[in-house]
Design a protein around this motif. Structure first.
Motif, mmCIF file in Angstrom:
data_model
loop_
_atom_site.group_PDB
_atom_site.id
_atom_site.type_symbol
_atom_site.label_atom_id
_atom_site.label_comp_id
_atom_site.label_asym_id
_atom_site.label_seq_id
_atom_site.Cartn_x
_atom_site.Cartn_y
_atom_site.Cartn_z
ATOM 1 N N LEU A 96 16.927 -9.135 0.237
ATOM 2 C CA LEU A 96 15.654 -8.415 0.290
ATOM 3 C C LEU A 96 15.281 -7.783 -1.052
ATOM 4 O O LEU A 96 14.115 -7.850 -1.466
ATOM 5 C CB LEU A 96 15.703 -7.318 1.364
ATOM 6 N N ASP A 97 16.244 -7.174 -1.723
ATOM 7 C CA ASP A 97 15.931 -6.450 -2.961
ATOM 8 C C ASP A 97 15.250 -7.329 -4.017
ATOM 9 O O ASP A 97 14.254 -6.904 -4.612
ATOM 10 C CB ASP A 97 17.176 -5.770 -3.513
ATOM 11 N N PRO A 98 15.724 -8.558 -4.266
ATOM 12 C CA PRO A 98 14.998 -9.404 -5.225
ATOM 13 C C PRO A 98 13.581 -9.756 -4.744
ATOM 14 O O PRO A 98 12.658 -9.873 -5.553
ATOM 15 C CB PRO A 98 15.857 -10.659 -5.341
ATOM 16 N N THR A 117 13.062 1.064 0.477
ATOM 17 C CA THR A 117 13.345 1.246 1.898
ATOM 18 C C THR A 117 13.509 2.739 2.166
ATOM 19 O O THR A 117 13.907 3.501 1.291
ATOM 20 C CB THR A 117 14.614 0.477 2.317
ATOM 21 N N ASN A 118 13.193 3.136 3.404
ATOM 22 C CA ASN A 118 13.175 4.554 3.761
ATOM 23 C C ASN A 118 14.112 4.771 4.942
ATOM 24 O O ASN A 118 13.806 4.391 6.068
ATOM 25 C CB ASN A 118 11.752 4.972 4.116
ATOM 26 N N LEU A 162 12.072 -0.350 7.231
ATOM 27 C CA LEU A 162 11.001 0.586 6.911
ATOM 28 C C LEU A 162 10.895 0.675 5.399
ATOM 29 O O LEU A 162 11.861 1.017 4.724
ATOM 30 C CB LEU A 162 11.281 1.964 7.503
ATOM 31 N N VAL A 163 9.713 0.335 4.884
ATOM 32 C CA VAL A 163 9.501 0.247 3.446
ATOM 33 C C VAL A 163 8.400 1.217 3.028
ATOM 34 O O VAL A 163 7.302 1.201 3.604
ATOM 35 C CB VAL A 163 9.108 -1.195 3.046
ATOM 36 N N ASP A 164 8.701 2.061 2.045
ATOM 37 C CA ASP A 164 7.687 2.910 1.436
ATOM 38 C C ASP A 164 6.931 2.062 0.426
ATOM 39 O O ASP A 164 7.535 1.444 -0.461
ATOM 40 C CB ASP A 164 8.315 4.101 0.711
ATOM 41 N N VAL A 165 5.618 2.021 0.571
ATOM 42 C CA VAL A 165 4.760 1.258 -0.326
ATOM 43 C C VAL A 165 3.915 2.255 -1.105
ATOM 44 O O VAL A 165 3.210 3.071 -0.518
ATOM 45 C CB VAL A 165 3.833 0.303 0.470
ATOM 46 N N ARG A 166 3.993 2.179 -2.408
ATOM 47 C CA ARG A 166 3.169 3.024 -3.278
ATOM 48 C C ARG A 166 2.408 2.104 -4.222
ATOM 49 O O ARG A 166 3.008 1.315 -4.941
ATOM 50 C CB ARG A 166 4.028 3.991 -4.074
ATOM 51 N N ILE A 167 1.077 2.231 -4.174
ATOM 52 C CA ILE A 167 0.216 1.401 -5.010
ATOM 53 C C ILE A 167 -0.640 2.326 -5.867
ATOM 54 O O ILE A 167 -1.280 3.241 -5.351
ATOM 55 C CB ILE A 167 -0.691 0.500 -4.156
#
Length: 183
Positions: A96-98, A117-118, A162-167
């Motif tokens: 997942l990380d790549p 990930t959170n 669960l993924v934190d998305v910051r744009i």
């Protein structure tokens, strides 16, 4: 009308005769002012309302993140028994990380995207949404570094991430947490 000796035709002009010239000069001044506004408007680059077929950055980021989670989960499905769930999560994260880093690089222009990930959001999600019930013979959900896994038929199944998305774009900043559930 009055006659004057100074005028060879015998006519003397009154203030009302200059009204036409005043209207003409006023119209020219307004036209020059409108032309100046048009030039300034063009220099600011206003293009009006533009229809675009491109999805907003958020939709694109979430969609590609979903695809990355799906591919990473497919790589570990059915390969680890429940006792080896830590190894399953480690293998999942190595896949997942790549994929998350690739999403971040793909959206680096015009701002930036950060995906993490959170763990605490995953714990809350697992508490509220972990599949169970009388017709399901599933074990408990366990959260490990933002990844929710569950025992299913003695194997480790990735249930959600669960993924934190910051744009960040030049015009806005968006931050949210997305629960991605592989099929």
């Amino acid at each position: 009308m009055s006659r004057s000796a100074a005028d060879p035709d015998g006519w003397v002009g009154t203030p009302n005769d200059d009204r036409g010239q005043l209207v003409l000069v006023s119209g020219a001044v307004v036209a020059v002012a409108l032309l100046a506004l048009l030039v300034v408007h063009a220099q600011l680059g206003f293009a009006g309302v533009v229809e675009t077929t491109e999805p907003p950055p958020l939709d694109d980021v979430v969609e590609t993140t979903d695809s990355g989670v799906e591919m990473a989960a497919a790589g570990v499905a059915g390969r680890y028994d429940w006792a080896a769930r830590d190894a399953a999560v480690e293998d999942f994260r190595s896949r997942l990380d790549p994929a998350l880093a690739s999403v971040e690089r793909a959206h680096a222009g015009g701002g930036g995207v950060a995906l993490r990930t959170n763990d605490s959001a995953a714990a809350g999600w697992a508490l509220r949404n972990c599949p169970d019930g009388p017709y399901r013979e599933f074990g408990p959900c366990v959260v490990d570094d933002g990844v929710v896994v569950q025992e299913r038929a003695g194997e480790t199944a990735v249930v959600a991430v669960l993924v934190d998305v910051r744009i960040a774009t030049p015009r806005s900043r968006t931050a949210l947490t997305v629960a991605v559930r592989p099929n």
